[in-house]
Design an enzyme around this catalytic site. Structure first.
Site, mmCIF file in Angstrom:
data_model
loop_
_atom_site.group_PDB
_atom_site.id
_atom_site.type_symbol
_atom_site.label_atom_id
_atom_site.label_comp_id
_atom_site.label_asym_id
_atom_site.label_seq_id
_atom_site.Cartn_x
_atom_site.Cartn_y
_atom_site.Cartn_z
ATOM 1 N N CYS A 90 28.008 -54.455 14.246
ATOM 2 C CA CYS A 90 27.285 -53.675 15.251
ATOM 3 C C CYS A 90 27.997 -53.742 16.587
ATOM 4 C CB CYS A 90 25.849 -54.161 15.370
ATOM 5 S SG CYS A 90 25.723 -55.926 15.677
ATOM 6 N N GLU A 129 16.933 -54.719 16.804
ATOM 7 C CA GLU A 129 18.363 -54.972 17.030
ATOM 8 C C GLU A 129 19.100 -53.841 16.334
ATOM 9 O OE1 GLU A 129 19.627 -57.322 18.866
ATOM 10 O OE2 GLU A 129 17.931 -58.648 19.147
ATOM 11 N N GLU A 171 27.909 -43.825 16.182
ATOM 12 C CA GLU A 171 28.371 -45.064 15.551
ATOM 13 C C GLU A 171 29.128 -44.727 14.267
ATOM 14 O OE1 GLU A 171 25.481 -47.797 13.750
ATOM 15 O OE2 GLU A 171 26.432 -49.396 14.916
ATOM 16 N N LYS A 176 12.626 -58.898 4.217
ATOM 17 C CA LYS A 176 13.180 -57.932 3.263
ATOM 18 C C LYS A 176 14.660 -57.747 3.567
ATOM 19 C CE LYS A 176 13.813 -53.617 3.096
ATOM 20 N NZ LYS A 176 15.092 -53.601 2.368
HETATM 21 P P1 NAD Z 1 19.421 -49.260 7.971
HETATM 22 O O1 NAD Z 1 18.666 -48.879 9.180
HETATM 23 O O2 NAD Z 1 19.802 -48.222 7.006
HETATM 24 O O3 NAD Z 1 18.616 -50.358 7.128
HETATM 25 C C1 NAD Z 1 18.215 -51.591 7.691
HETATM 26 C C2 NAD Z 1 17.045 -52.142 6.901
HETATM 27 O O4 NAD Z 1 15.917 -51.297 7.092
HETATM 28 C C3 NAD Z 1 17.271 -52.206 5.395
HETATM 29 O O5 NAD Z 1 16.744 -53.414 4.920
HETATM 30 C C4 NAD Z 1 16.479 -51.019 4.882
HETATM 31 O O6 NAD Z 1 16.020 -51.151 3.567
HETATM 32 C C5 NAD Z 1 15.307 -51.027 5.843
HETATM 33 N N1 NAD Z 1 14.579 -49.763 5.950
HETATM 34 C C6 NAD Z 1 14.994 -48.504 5.647
HETATM 35 N N2 NAD Z 1 14.025 -47.606 5.935
HETATM 36 C C7 NAD Z 1 12.971 -48.303 6.419
HETATM 37 C C8 NAD Z 1 11.689 -47.946 6.911
HETATM 38 N N3 NAD Z 1 11.283 -46.670 6.971
HETATM 39 N N4 NAD Z 1 10.881 -48.930 7.351
HETATM 40 C C9 NAD Z 1 11.275 -50.206 7.339
HETATM 41 N N5 NAD Z 1 12.481 -50.616 6.886
HETATM 42 C C10 NAD Z 1 13.325 -49.673 6.432
HETATM 43 O O7 NAD Z 1 20.705 -50.052 8.500
HETATM 44 P P2 NAD Z 1 21.913 -50.618 7.646
HETATM 45 O O8 NAD Z 1 22.741 -49.464 7.185
HETATM 46 O O9 NAD Z 1 21.409 -51.593 6.646
HETATM 47 O O10 NAD Z 1 22.704 -51.461 8.730
HETATM 48 C C11 NAD Z 1 23.675 -50.929 9.563
HETATM 49 C C12 NAD Z 1 23.097 -50.650 10.934
HETATM 50 O O11 NAD Z 1 22.559 -51.831 11.481
HETATM 51 C C13 NAD Z 1 24.148 -50.196 11.916
HETATM 52 O O12 NAD Z 1 23.607 -49.175 12.716
HETATM 53 C C14 NAD Z 1 24.402 -51.425 12.751
HETATM 54 O O13 NAD Z 1 24.908 -51.183 14.032
HETATM 55 C C15 NAD Z 1 23.031 -52.020 12.799
HETATM 56 N N6 NAD Z 1 23.118 -53.438 13.112
HETATM 57 C C16 NAD Z 1 22.652 -53.884 14.313
HETATM 58 C C17 NAD Z 1 22.778 -55.225 14.636
HETATM 59 C C18 NAD Z 1 22.284 -55.780 15.932
HETATM 60 O O14 NAD Z 1 22.115 -56.991 16.020
HETATM 61 N N7 NAD Z 1 22.039 -54.977 16.953
HETATM 62 C C19 NAD Z 1 23.371 -56.093 13.740
HETATM 63 C C20 NAD Z 1 23.834 -55.585 12.546
HETATM 64 C C21 NAD Z 1 23.698 -54.265 12.230
#
Ligand code: NAD
Length: 510
Positions: free
Chosen positions: A271, A237, A367, A164
């Site tokens: 990130c 992650e 963050e 997804k």
């Molecule tokens: P997010 O947590 O808002 O969303 C990530 C994904 O989770 C999306 O696809 C979203 O639709 C899905 N999601 C939302 N609620 C959910 C639920 N209850 N159950 C399952 N899936 C759900 O994050 P974002 O805003 O898309 O991304 C930014 C964040 O990601 C930042 O915190 C960034 O640091 C982190 N990030 C981490 C890494 C890493 O490798 N550690 C890499 C990139 C981004």
């Protein structure tokens, strides 16, 4: 798929605010159907040899390379990245990971011999077998590579995948699905479901054999809680607040360039972006002056030759505004930037440098995920390390010094899954290095041998070698067994030859 009235989500171009497309908001029923298909296809895929699977994934990469321009256009239109950023961080990183696993993956998944210890009459080894169906949930900031990385890792290991993509970047996800659908006979090994949090939650609860989630800490905790109900294992992650330590002997030409690139590329939405800088007080003024001058020269736009693009997601711009306002209210000073780009539609925020910051401010502890660089003076390495570790996060960090041994020592003291010395972020590009976070930055690793084994069940096998009629401890247990074993453990575990020999003599009870 679903029998209900289809629902849709809209995706926008953040550079202009224009609606790009509507894509389905898939229901739990749709997700279950996708998992069913993936399970149906898994056995045939797992039955292939590693080189056969690698050949297929390499063919997908060939198609990716043929379509590079189209993919870059789609990535830029949904994220606001510059094409140069999209090629380097999304396509190169994906191509390199596939190269790495095609070359080294078989070794990582080969049976692993283990010394049998006291069981000298046994053979012991460990095997890796696919889990089955892996669910991948990905974010919007690097929507191609962060979706492809768990997908290809799971596939190399013999699993099939339902993924997804973020609801902010679903078109990139659909391009990924097309790559897999259009290559050869194994079109059912990867299926996309689109939608928001509810679709992601349905995937977590769908009975998949593992979830690889990349996203925020807050959502990661929800994913882990939902997965716990069925004991579905997870790789998480999550976010970061990466510190940069600039020592008194740092090469400031390099440190200033590295600070700018690691804080502002991808408009700070990485990130592993540098989100806070601790500079030795003896170099602080010079460092700040040079950072501010260089930041004012950054070109923000959409053209080749520009340095950074727009931000991607309105909610993220609001978080940046909130963190900057909180810092200013608590006494911080904005030396450049600190606001949206005026007179321009879309999500444009100026590269921003802040000083006078401390750990009472969100800008130093939460963050921010935007083009903001807060800088703080410190008195020596110990204070720098203490402040770097004063965080709930531990994803990446960087240390800048001309003394590499000092750099490595400091790297060892920082609580982080990854650390770079005289560089930042790019440890991710070394795909043989496991990548992941400590503390609230995550659980598990991608990349390296560990990143493949993460998508396997590990099985430990013991084989009796000599076919003796019985073991000494089987029934009926001989009367002498206990005393003999006591002598044997002394012989084996006592330290020093004399003590071992003594073990063979009658012992006084103590
Ligand atoms: P997010 O947590 O808002 O969303 C990530 C994904 O989770 C999306 O696809 C979203 O639709 C899905 N999601 C939302 N609620 C959910 C639920 N209850 N159950 C399952 N899936 C759900 O994050 P974002 O805003 O898309 O991304 C930014 C964040 O990601 C930042 O915190 C960034 O640091 C982190 N990030 C981490 C890494 C890493 O490798 N550690 C890499 C990139 C981004």
């Amino acid at each position: 798929m679903s029998t209900q009235t289809p629902q849709f989500i809209e995706t926008l171009d953040p550079r202009t605010g224009r609606v790009l497309a509507r894509v389905p908001d898939h229901s739990a029923e749709d997700v279950a159907a996708a998992v069913f298909v993936a399970r149906d296809n898994q056995r045939a895929w797992a039955a292939l040899s590693f080189p056969e699977r690698a050949e297929h994934i390499l063919a997908v990469r060939d198609l990716m390379l043929d379509r590079a321009e189209t993919l870059v256009d789609v990535i830029c239109s949904e994220t606001g990245k510059l094409p140069s950023e999209a090629v380097m961080t999304e396509l190169v990183a994906t191509a390199e990971l596939i190269h790495h696993y095609a070359k080294h993956g078989a070794k990582a998944l080969a049976d692993e011999k283990v010394r049998p210890g006291t069981m000298i009459h046994k053979k012991a080894y460990r095997t890796f077998s696919p889990l089955g169906v892996v669910g991948v949930i990905s974010p919007w900031n690097y929507p191609f590579v962060l979706t492809m990385t768990p997908i290809v890792s799971a596939l190399f290991a013999g699993n099939t995948v339902v993924f997804k993509p973020s609801e902010i970047t679903p078109l990139v996800g659909l391009e990924i699905a097309k790559l897999f659908a259009e290559v050869g006979e194994y079109s059912g090994i990867v299926t996309a479901v689109t939608g928001g949090g509810a679709t992601g939650d349905a995937l977590v609860r769908s009975g998949v054999d593992k979830i690889c989630f990349t996203g925020s800490v807050a959502t990661g905790k929800k994913v882990m809680a939902a997965a716990a109900e069925s004991l579905t294992p997870v790789v998480l992650e999550l976010g970061g607040k990466d510190p940069m330590i600039v020592c008194d002997d740092a090469d400031l030409d390099r440190a200033v360039g590295g600070a700018l690139w690691s804080a502002f590329s991808n408009a700070g939405q990485t990130c592993m972006a540098t989100e806070r800088v601790y500079v030795d007080r003896s170099r602080y003024d010079e460092f700040v002056d040079r950072v501010v001058t260089a930041t004012r020269r950054i070109r923000q736009g959409t053209e080749p030759g520009d340095d950074i693009g727009s931000m991607t997601f309105e909610r993220q711009v609001s978080i940046v505004e909130r963190h900057v306002a909180d810092a200013v209210a608590k006494g911080a000073k904005v030396l450049t930037g600190g606001r949206r780009v005026s007179g321009r539609d879309g999500l444009w925020y100026e590269p921003t440098v802040l000083v006078g910051v401390d750990h009472t401010m969100d800008i130093m502890t939460a963050e921010t995920f935007g083009p903001v660089l807060p800088i703080m003076a410190v008195d020596g390495d110990d204070e720098a390390v203490r402040l770097a570790n004063d965080s709930i996060y531990g994803l990446n960090a960087s240390v800048w010094t001309t003394d590499l041994e000092r750099g490595k020592r400091l790297a060892g003291r920082i609580e982080s899954g990854n650390v770079c010395v005289n560089d930042a972020i790019v440890s991710y590009a070394v795909t043989g290095l496991p990548f992941g976070g400590v503390k609230e930055s995550g659980i598990g690793r991608v990349h390296g041998a560990e990143g493949l084994q993460a998508f396997c069940d590990s099985k430990s096998v013991l084989v009796d070698r000599f076919g003796m009629k019985r073991e000494a401890w089987w029934f009926p247990v001989p009367k002498t067994f206990g005393p003999q074993m006591t002598r044997l453990i002394r012989l084996r575990y006592r330290r020093g030859l004399v003590n071992k020999v003594k073990a063979l003599l009658p012992q006084r009870r103590r």
